[in-house]
Design a protein around this motif. Structure first.
Motif, short mmCIF file in Angstrom:
data_model
loop_
_atom_site.label_atom_id
_atom_site.label_comp_id
_atom_site.label_asym_id
_atom_site.label_seq_id
_atom_site.Cartn_x
_atom_site.Cartn_y
_atom_site.Cartn_z
N LYS A 115 0.87 -1.17 0.00
CA LYS A 115 0.00 0.00 0.00
C LYS A 115 0.91 1.22 0.00
CE LYS A 115 -3.26 2.45 2.93
NZ LYS A 115 -3.89 2.48 4.25
N GLY A 116 0.61 2.19 -0.84
CA GLY A 116 1.43 3.39 -0.85
C GLY A 116 1.20 4.23 -2.09
N VAL A 117 2.20 5.03 -2.40
CA VAL A 117 2.18 5.89 -3.59
C VAL A 117 3.42 5.59 -4.40
CG1 VAL A 117 2.17 8.27 -4.43
CG2 VAL A 117 0.88 7.68 -2.37
N LEU A 165 -5.64 0.90 -8.23
CA LEU A 165 -4.73 2.00 -8.55
C LEU A 165 -5.55 3.29 -8.67
CD1 LEU A 165 -2.99 0.19 -11.52
CD2 LEU A 165 -2.11 0.36 -9.19
N CYS A 166 -5.00 4.40 -8.20
CA CYS A 166 -5.68 5.69 -8.33
C CYS A 166 -4.66 6.77 -8.66
CB CYS A 166 -6.40 6.05 -7.03
SG CYS A 166 -7.25 7.64 -7.11
N ASN A 167 -4.90 7.49 -9.76
CA ASN A 167 -4.06 8.63 -10.11
C ASN A 167 -4.48 9.79 -9.22
OD1 ASN A 167 -2.79 10.84 -11.18
ND2 ASN A 167 -3.37 10.44 -13.29
N ILE A 168 -3.62 10.20 -8.31
CA ILE A 168 -3.95 11.28 -7.39
C ILE A 168 -3.46 12.63 -7.87
CG2 ILE A 168 -4.17 9.76 -5.38
CD1 ILE A 168 -1.33 10.47 -4.59
N ALA A 169 -2.94 12.68 -9.09
CA ALA A 169 -2.51 13.95 -9.68
C ALA A 169 -3.74 14.73 -10.13
CB ALA A 169 -1.58 13.70 -10.86
N PHE A 212 -7.23 11.70 -11.46
CA PHE A 212 -8.27 11.29 -10.52
C PHE A 212 -9.01 10.00 -10.91
CE2 PHE A 212 -8.23 15.98 -9.63
CZ PHE A 212 -7.59 15.87 -8.41
N ASP A 213 -8.49 9.24 -11.86
CA ASP A 213 -9.13 8.00 -12.28
C ASP A 213 -8.69 6.85 -11.37
OD1 ASP A 213 -10.96 6.80 -13.90
OD2 ASP A 213 -9.65 6.58 -15.63
N THR A 214 -9.58 5.89 -11.14
CA THR A 214 -9.29 4.70 -10.34
C THR A 214 -9.51 3.46 -11.18
OG1 THR A 214 -9.91 5.81 -8.29
CG2 THR A 214 -9.92 3.40 -8.26
N ILE A 215 -8.59 2.51 -11.06
CA ILE A 215 -8.69 1.24 -11.76
C ILE A 215 -8.61 0.14 -10.71
CG2 ILE A 215 -7.55 -0.34 -13.36
CD1 ILE A 215 -6.40 2.15 -14.76
N THR A 216 -9.56 -0.79 -10.75
CA THR A 216 -9.52 -1.95 -9.86
C THR A 216 -9.48 -3.20 -10.72
OG1 THR A 216 -10.70 -0.83 -8.09
CG2 THR A 216 -10.73 -3.23 -8.05
N VAL A 275 0.64 7.68 -8.40
CA VAL A 275 -0.44 6.70 -8.38
C VAL A 275 -0.43 6.01 -7.02
CG1 VAL A 275 -1.33 4.56 -9.38
CG2 VAL A 275 -0.37 6.32 -10.87
N SER A 276 -1.55 6.11 -6.30
CA SER A 276 -1.64 5.35 -5.06
C SER A 276 -2.09 3.94 -5.41
CB SER A 276 -2.61 6.02 -4.08
OG SER A 276 -3.91 6.07 -4.59
N TYR A 277 -1.70 2.98 -4.59
CA TYR A 277 -1.98 1.58 -4.89
C TYR A 277 -2.25 0.81 -3.62
CZ TYR A 277 2.86 1.07 -3.44
OH TYR A 277 4.02 1.11 -2.73
N ILE A 278 -3.03 -0.24 -3.77
CA ILE A 278 -3.20 -1.22 -2.72
C ILE A 278 -3.27 -2.58 -3.41
CG2 ILE A 278 -5.71 -1.01 -2.61
CD1 ILE A 278 -5.33 -1.37 0.50
N ILE A 279 -2.48 -3.53 -2.93
CA ILE A 279 -2.36 -4.83 -3.56
C ILE A 279 -2.59 -5.88 -2.48
CG2 ILE A 279 -0.80 -6.37 -4.84
CD1 ILE A 279 0.76 -3.80 -5.65
N SER A 280 -3.51 -6.82 -2.76
CA SER A 280 -3.83 -7.82 -1.75
C SER A 280 -3.79 -9.22 -2.30
CB SER A 280 -5.21 -7.54 -1.15
OG SER A 280 -6.19 -7.62 -2.15
N GLY A 281 -3.71 -10.18 -1.39
CA GLY A 281 -3.66 -11.57 -1.81
C GLY A 281 -3.60 -12.49 -0.61
N LYS A 282 -3.02 -13.67 -0.83
CA LYS A 282 -2.88 -14.66 0.22
C LYS A 282 -1.48 -15.25 0.17
CE LYS A 282 -7.70 -16.03 -0.05
NZ LYS A 282 -8.65 -17.12 -0.27
N GLU A 283 -0.94 -15.56 1.34
CA GLU A 283 0.32 -16.29 1.42
C GLU A 283 0.04 -17.70 1.92
OE1 GLU A 283 3.59 -12.76 2.20
OE2 GLU A 283 2.93 -13.95 3.91
N VAL A 284 0.66 -18.68 1.25
CA VAL A 284 0.50 -20.08 1.61
C VAL A 284 1.85 -20.59 2.11
CG1 VAL A 284 -0.16 -22.38 0.81
CG2 VAL A 284 -1.28 -20.34 -0.16
#
Length: 103
Positions: free
Chosen positions: A10-12, A36-40, A65-69, A93-102
């Protein structure tokens, strides 16, 4: 075998190609979703992402200001593989990336 839901990153993003997640030793990661979100406020940003050494997003233009998921990736990463991102054009671009660890 333990399956743990995780926020991988998570971050920019910056203009430099940056590693935001590395799969730990003895672990397999399952990448589930990216937002993803363009914060410019006044410019489009070219965004790139490399997953496990393969470029999956190459200079994709994100409008101001566009967001892509991307909700259902289900990509597998092996121990030591990385997720890298880059925001070109001087924008952020701010971002957040999620998932699972096995393990």
């Amino acid at each position: 075998m333990a399956v743990t839901p995780k926020r991988f990153a998570k971050g920019v993003g910056s203009t430099a190609l940056t590693t935001v997640y590395t799969v730990p030793a003895n672990t397999t990661a399952i990448l589930k979703a990216i937002t993803l979100c363009n914060i410019a406020s006044s410019l489009s940003v070219d965004f790139s992402m490399i997953i496990g050494g393969t470029k999956i997003i190459n200079s994709h233009k994100i409008k101001e200001f566009d967001t892509i998921t991307i909700p259902f990736l289900d990509q597998i990463l092996l121990a030591g593989e990385t997720i890298q991102i880059q925001s070109a054009s001087g924008g952020a671009v701010s971002y957040i990336i999620s998932g699972k660890e096995v393990t």
